[in-house]
Design a protein around this motif. Structure first.
Motif, short mmCIF file in Angstrom:
data_model
loop_
_atom_site.label_atom_id
_atom_site.label_comp_id
_atom_site.label_asym_id
_atom_site.label_seq_id
_atom_site.Cartn_x
_atom_site.Cartn_y
_atom_site.Cartn_z
N ALA A 1 -3.40 1.79 6.38
CA ALA A 1 -2.63 0.54 6.35
C ALA A 1 -3.42 -0.59 6.98
N LEU A 2 -4.02 -0.32 8.12
CA LEU A 2 -4.81 -1.35 8.80
C LEU A 2 -6.02 -1.78 7.95
N ASN A 3 -6.66 -0.82 7.31
CA ASN A 3 -7.84 -1.13 6.49
C ASN A 3 -7.48 -1.96 5.26
N LEU B 1 0.87 -1.18 0.00
CA LEU B 1 0.00 0.00 0.00
C LEU B 1 0.90 1.22 0.00
N VAL B 2 0.63 2.16 -0.89
CA VAL B 2 1.41 3.40 -0.95
C VAL B 2 0.53 4.53 -0.42
N VAL B 3 1.00 5.19 0.61
CA VAL B 3 0.30 6.34 1.19
C VAL B 3 1.14 7.58 0.89
N ILE B 4 0.55 8.50 0.17
CA ILE B 4 1.23 9.76 -0.14
C ILE B 4 0.70 10.82 0.80
N TRP C 1 3.10 -4.64 3.21
CA TRP C 1 3.91 -3.44 3.38
C TRP C 1 3.05 -2.19 3.21
N THR C 2 3.42 -1.14 3.94
CA THR C 2 2.86 0.19 3.73
C THR C 2 4.03 1.12 3.47
#
Length: 114
Positions: free
Chosen positions: A54-56, A7-10, A61-62
């Motif tokens: 991330a949990l959802n 998961l990519v969080v910007i 990997w996050t």
């Protein structure tokens, strides 16, 4: 390495480079695995929202990327190396990268966290 399990969080707070950052990441990650966290204040709230995403998603990997960071193909190698490291170091919590800051003309830990 299966990048569909990342998961990519910007994180963005109005950076002019946000759209370019997203385009760079789309070269390596599927669009449905990229989420934006925008204009969260204080910074602790941005961290909280990032972890909630991330949990959802429940991915292996996050990858949290600041919107002023433009990645290249080395991002894949970075994740692969972290994945290898995790096999022997099970209690690892976070991996940080060194990025070259062109303004300060030095490497520093900032911008990308796995």
């Amino acid at each position: 390495m299966d990048l569909s399990d990342v998961l990519v969080v910007i994180r963005s707070s109005g950076e002019r480079t946000k759209d370019v950052c997203v385009q760079c990441l789309k070269q390596y990650f599927d669009e449905e695995n990229i989420v934006m966290v925008e204009n969260c204040t204080p910074f602790s709230e941005a961290i909280k929202v990032s972890f909630q995403n991330a949990l959802n998603q429940n991915k292996k990997w996050t990858l949290v990327v600041d919107a002023d960071v433009l990645v290249n193909e080395n991002i894949v190698r970075f994740i692969e190396e972290c994945d290898k490291h995790l096999k022997t170091h099970k209690k690892t919590y976070v991996y940080n990268s060194f990025l070259y800051d062109k303004f300060l003309m030095q490497y520093r830990i900032v911008g990308i966290h796995l």
